[in-house]
Design a protein around this motif. Structure first.
Motif, PDB file in Angstrom:
ATOM      1  N   GLN A   1       0.862  -1.181   0.000  1.00 20.80           N
ATOM      2  CA  GLN A   1       0.000   0.000   0.000  1.00 20.80           C
ATOM      3  C   GLN A   1       0.894   1.224   0.000  1.00 20.80           C
ATOM      4  N   GLY A   2       0.473   2.280  -0.722  1.00 20.68           N
ATOM      5  CA  GLY A   2       1.304   3.469  -0.797  1.00 20.68           C
ATOM      6  C   GLY A   2       2.651   3.096  -1.389  1.00 20.68           C
ATOM      7  N   LEU A   3       3.709   3.664  -0.835  1.00 23.97           N
ATOM      8  CA  LEU A   3       5.053   3.335  -1.335  1.00 23.97           C
ATOM      9  C   LEU A   3       5.752   2.303  -0.447  1.00 23.97           C
ATOM     10  N   LEU A   4       4.965   1.380   0.079  1.00 24.29           N
ATOM     11  CA  LEU A   4       5.494   0.228   0.806  1.00 24.29           C
ATOM     12  C   LEU A   4       5.001  -1.021   0.064  1.00 24.29           C
ATOM     13  N   LEU A   5       5.792  -1.436  -0.934  1.00 17.67           N
ATOM     14  CA  LEU A   5       5.364  -2.508  -1.824  1.00 17.67           C
ATOM     15  C   LEU A   5       6.354  -3.662  -1.772  1.00 17.67           C
ATOM     16  N   ALA A   6       5.880  -4.854  -2.096  1.00 17.62           N
ATOM     17  CA  ALA A   6       6.755  -6.024  -2.161  1.00 17.62           C
ATOM     18  C   ALA A   6       6.372  -6.859  -3.370  1.00 17.62           C
ATOM     19  N   VAL A   7       7.376  -7.483  -3.961  1.00 14.89           N
ATOM     20  CA  VAL A   7       7.149  -8.407  -5.074  1.00 14.89           C
ATOM     21  C   VAL A   7       7.607  -9.782  -4.614  1.00 14.89           C
ATOM     22  N   GLU A   8       6.657 -10.719  -4.554  1.00 13.87           N
ATOM     23  CA  GLU A   8       7.012 -12.083  -4.134  1.00 13.87           C
ATOM     24  C   GLU A   8       7.502 -12.872  -5.341  1.00 13.87           C
ATOM     25  N   LEU A   9       8.593 -13.606  -5.138  1.00  8.49           N
ATOM     26  CA  LEU A   9       9.227 -14.367  -6.223  1.00  8.49           C
ATOM     27  C   LEU A   9       8.856 -15.844  -6.083  1.00  8.49           C
ATOM     28  N   VAL A  10       8.451 -16.449  -7.191  1.00  6.82           N
ATOM     29  CA  VAL A  10       8.083 -17.876  -7.142  1.00  6.82           C
ATOM     30  C   VAL A  10       8.764 -18.636  -8.270  1.00  6.82           C
ATOM     31  N   GLU A  11       8.969 -19.927  -8.023  1.00  4.85           N
ATOM     32  CA  GLU A  11       9.549 -20.784  -9.061  1.00  4.85           C
ATOM     33  C   GLU A  11       8.465 -21.185 -10.049  1.00  4.85           C
ATOM     34  N   ASP A  12       7.248 -21.357  -9.516  1.00  6.99           N
ATOM     35  CA  ASP A  12       6.129 -21.759 -10.380  1.00  6.99           C
ATOM     36  C   ASP A  12       4.883 -20.982  -9.958  1.00  6.99           C
ATOM     37  N   ARG A  13       4.401 -20.153 -10.880  1.00  2.00           N
ATOM     38  CA  ARG A  13       3.301 -19.261 -10.499  1.00  2.00           C
ATOM     39  C   ARG A  13       1.998 -20.013 -10.267  1.00  2.00           C
ATOM     40  N   ASP A  14       1.747 -21.069 -11.068  1.00  3.75           N
ATOM     41  CA  ASP A  14       0.469 -21.774 -10.934  1.00  3.75           C
ATOM     42  C   ASP A  14       0.337 -22.422  -9.558  1.00  3.75           C
ATOM     43  N   SER A  15       1.411 -23.066  -9.132  1.00  2.00           N
ATOM     44  CA  SER A  15       1.339 -23.736  -7.823  1.00  2.00           C
ATOM     45  C   SER A  15       1.791 -22.812  -6.687  1.00  2.00           C
ATOM     46  N   LYS A  16       2.297 -21.610  -7.028  1.00  2.00           N
ATOM     47  CA  LYS A  16       2.850 -20.657  -6.051  1.00  2.00           C
ATOM     48  C   LYS A  16       4.064 -21.251  -5.332  1.00  2.00           C
ATOM     49  N   ARG A  17       4.728 -22.194  -5.984  1.00  2.00           N
ATOM     50  CA  ARG A  17       5.870 -22.838  -5.326  1.00  2.00           C
ATOM     51  C   ARG A  17       7.031 -21.850  -5.198  1.00  2.00           C
ATOM     52  N   ALA A  18       7.571 -21.770  -3.978  1.00  2.00           N
ATOM     53  CA  ALA A  18       8.715 -20.883  -3.726  1.00  2.00           C
ATOM     54  C   ALA A  18      10.008 -21.584  -4.145  1.00  2.00           C
ATOM     55  N   PHE A  19      11.066 -20.812  -4.305  1.00  2.00           N
ATOM     56  CA  PHE A  19      12.377 -21.382  -4.608  1.00  2.00           C
ATOM     57  C   PHE A  19      12.972 -22.026  -3.360  1.00  2.00           C
ATOM     58  N   ALA A  20      13.819 -23.034  -3.569  1.00  2.00           N
ATOM     59  CA  ALA A  20      14.560 -23.612  -2.438  1.00  2.00           C
ATOM     60  C   ALA A  20      15.513 -22.553  -1.890  1.00  2.00           C
ATOM     61  N   ALA A  21      15.738 -22.615  -0.578  1.00  2.00           N
ATOM     62  CA  ALA A  21      16.564 -21.585   0.084  1.00  2.00           C
ATOM     63  C   ALA A  21      17.954 -21.490  -0.528  1.00  2.00           C
ATOM     64  N   ASP A  22      18.517 -22.654  -0.927  1.00  2.00           N
ATOM     65  CA  ASP A  22      19.912 -22.601  -1.396  1.00  2.00           C
ATOM     66  C   ASP A  22      20.053 -21.922  -2.767  1.00  2.00           C
ATOM     67  N   ARG A  23      18.951 -21.599  -3.410  1.00  2.00           N
ATOM     68  CA  ARG A  23      19.055 -20.853  -4.678  1.00  2.00           C
ATOM     69  C   ARG A  23      19.366 -19.379  -4.419  1.00  2.00           C
ATOM     70  N   ARG A  24      19.126 -18.900  -3.225  1.00  2.00           N
ATOM     71  CA  ARG A  24      19.435 -17.513  -2.805  1.00  2.00           C
ATOM     72  C   ARG A  24      18.891 -16.495  -3.813  1.00  2.00           C
ATOM     73  N   VAL A  25      17.650 -16.695  -4.196  1.00  2.00           N
ATOM     74  CA  VAL A  25      17.059 -15.902  -5.273  1.00  2.00           C
ATOM     75  C   VAL A  25      16.880 -14.430  -4.876  1.00  2.00           C
ATOM     76  N   THR A  26      16.413 -14.188  -3.658  1.00  2.00           N
ATOM     77  CA  THR A  26      16.220 -12.800  -3.213  1.00  2.00           C
ATOM     78  C   THR A  26      17.538 -12.036  -3.241  1.00  2.00           C
ATOM     79  N   GLU A  27      18.559 -12.675  -2.655  1.00  2.00           N
ATOM     80  CA  GLU A  27      19.862 -12.015  -2.579  1.00  2.00           C
ATOM     81  C   GLU A  27      20.408 -11.761  -3.985  1.00  2.00           C
ATOM     82  N   ARG A  28      20.247 -12.759  -4.863  1.00  2.00           N
ATOM     83  CA  ARG A  28      20.799 -12.626  -6.222  1.00  2.00           C
ATOM     84  C   ARG A  28      20.068 -11.505  -6.976  1.00  2.00           C
ATOM     85  N   LEU A  29      18.751 -11.411  -6.805  1.00  2.00           N
ATOM     86  CA  LEU A  29      18.021 -10.344  -7.500  1.00  2.00           C
ATOM     87  C   LEU A  29      18.497  -8.980  -6.999  1.00  2.00           C
TER      88      LEU A  29
END
Ligand SMILES: Cc1ncc(COP(=O)(O)O)c(C=O)c1O
Length: 461
Positions: free
Chosen positions: A373-401
């Motif tokens: 809301q307002g200028l406090l926004l977040a984008v959630e990252l998923v490996e598979d959008r249909d199942s909403k499956r998250a990435f495994a921790a060891d992929r370090r996707v947040t840090e890499r992005l």
């Protein structure tokens, strides 16, 4: 030794002593900051970065604001420090008056602190002393939400909800009761966001009854979530239901607006967007001094402060409580916030940015959800959008992005919380003074960063 005789901070070449704490293994060396102005920052090599997260969601006015710098210099020239034990300061009085005026009825008294965690501690201790003052000294439990974040000092940590962090620090604290946060993206089977929010409010009521209402001091929540939930906003009905439940049981309702407050959410006080949701105690920090100096605040009703004054006054404080320099900065930041109507600006820019980030999902498969809301926004990252499956921790996707974005000249904020149990996301929260063209630049650079990460992940497959 590197050129200039100094190794990069925290990354000494083998055998070279460096005395700052090291970053976690695998973190690339960070460039040294040279200067910053508006939404931009430059490193020592002259590379420019767009600060799309206001540092750790703090720099509401951007960098180098002339009014703030003038206030800081004027106060420094007059008196850098005077203890509240000896002197009141004009700056502290003015900051408190302005803040209470902007926050509105019910928040007539301001207790200043040096940051968010300290303000949370103050809120918990003030709630406790108030209940002692009114003869309800059996109350001490602070119910929090799982997941949530209220700071890293031990009291704030005990109220927060991060099971992964509890594995390390839990034994140092008395772990407080938790109720589920009304997560909207992956509600449990059989629920949608609205029905799950109703269930989450009902769980609070049940938990208070199970603990024994006479033992429950407070319930604490972030009205718009921070890094623990990725800018979670519950359906409006949740906030009013929580208010009613706290009233029914005499439980103090604390809103932690360290990240969402001071205009970032589109309101100066976020709960003003939901009828019947105002808390008893309000906690602010970050945007209060816009990152120019450490400052936080607990806001409380005058009548409660009087009750506590009658039993000897709030038995709490720190060396730097009411620091005149921080107060002068806070006064200047609040004046800018009011004069430029930054809450309204955050609402307008935030709606635009959120719509455009949501639009990116059409060609960026990593985007699972865009929240906030307002200028406090977040984008959630998923490996598979249909199942909403998250990435495994060891992929370090947040840090890499985050690293890819920084290479491209875009600063975003992300940190895996709760060991990734609830997913992972990056925060996009630019200064409230951003211009429309700068919002365009954020969207374009973020788009590029996502494309690069997608390509890297595909190549690693
Ligand atoms: C919601 C919330 N509460 C409390 C804190 C703690 O504030 P500080 O880091 O200033 O101690 C933070 C910091 O990120 C926060 O986001």
């Amino acid at each position: 030794m590197v050129e200039g005789g100094r190794p990069p901070l925290g990354h000494a070449p083998a055998g070279e002593p460096v005395h700052v704490f090291s970053a976690p293994k695998g973190t690339p060396p960070r460039p040294e900051i040279a200067r910053a102005e508006g939404v931009y920052m430059w490193d020592g090599a002259g590379k420019r970065y767009l600060d799309a997260c206001s540092g750790p969601v703090a720099c509401n006015l951007g960098h180098g604001n002339a009014r703030v710098l003038a206030a800081l210099n004027a106060q420094a020239a007059a008196a850098t420090f005077a203890s509240l034990g000896h002197f009141e300061s004009r700056a502290n009085r003015a900051m408190s008056d302005l803040l209470a005026g902007l926050a509105g009825p019910g928040f007539e008294r301001v207790f200043p602190t040096s940051g968010g965690s300290e303000a949370i501690e103050a809120a918990i201790k003030f709630a406790r002393q108030y209940k002692v003052a009114v003869g309800e000294g059996t109350r001490w439990k602070v119910i929090g939400r799982e997941p949530s974040y209220h700071g890293n000092t031990l009291g704030a940590f005990a109220a927060g909800g991060d099971a992964a962090a509890r594995e390390i620090f839990g034994p140092l604290t008395k772990t407080m009761p938790k109720v589920p946060a009304p997560l909207t993206y992956r509600p449990p089977a059989g629920h949608d966001a609205v029905s799950y929010a109703e269930a989450a409010a009902a769980a609070l009521d049940e938990r208070i009854r199970a603990e024994g209402p006479e033992t429950v001091l407070a319930f604490i929540l972030e009205p718009v979530g921070g890094v623990a939930t990725g800018a979670l906003v519950a359906p409006a009905s949740y906030y009013a239901a929580v208010r009613r439940i706290c009233d029914d049981h005499g439980v103090v309702l604390i809103h932690d607006e360290v990240m969402s407050g001071c205009g970032r959410s589109g309101h100066f006080v976020t709960s003003d967007g939901w009828p019947g949701a105002r808390p008893d105690l309000l906690v602010l920090a970050k945007g209060l001094a816009g990152g120019y100096l450490p400052l936080g605040a607990l806001l409380a009703p005058a009548a409660w402060v009087e009750r506590v004054a009658a039993i000897g006054g709030f038995a709490h404080g720190h060396t730097y409580t009411g620091h005149p320099l921080a107060a002068a900065v806070g006064e200047a930041v609040l004046t800018e916030t009011r004069d430029r109507d930054l809450p309204a600006r955050a609402a307008r820019l935030g709606a635009d940015l959120k719509a455009r980030l949501t639009g990116l999902a059409a060609r960026q498969p990593l985007i699972g959800d865009v929240r906030g809301q307002g200028l406090l926004l977040a984008v959630e990252l998923v490996e598979d959008r249909d199942s909403k499956r998250a990435f495994a921790a060891d992929r370090r996707v947040t840090e890499r992005l985050g690293d890819i974005a920084q290479d491209l000249g875009l600063l975003i904020y992300g940190r895996r919380t709760n060991g990734g149990r609830y997913g992972e996301w990056v925060m996009i929260a630019p200064p409230l003074i951003a211009e429309d063209g700068e919002i365009d630049e954020i969207v374009s650079l973020f788009d590029q960063a996502l494309s690069q990460l997608t390509a890297e992940l595909a190549a690693a497959r």
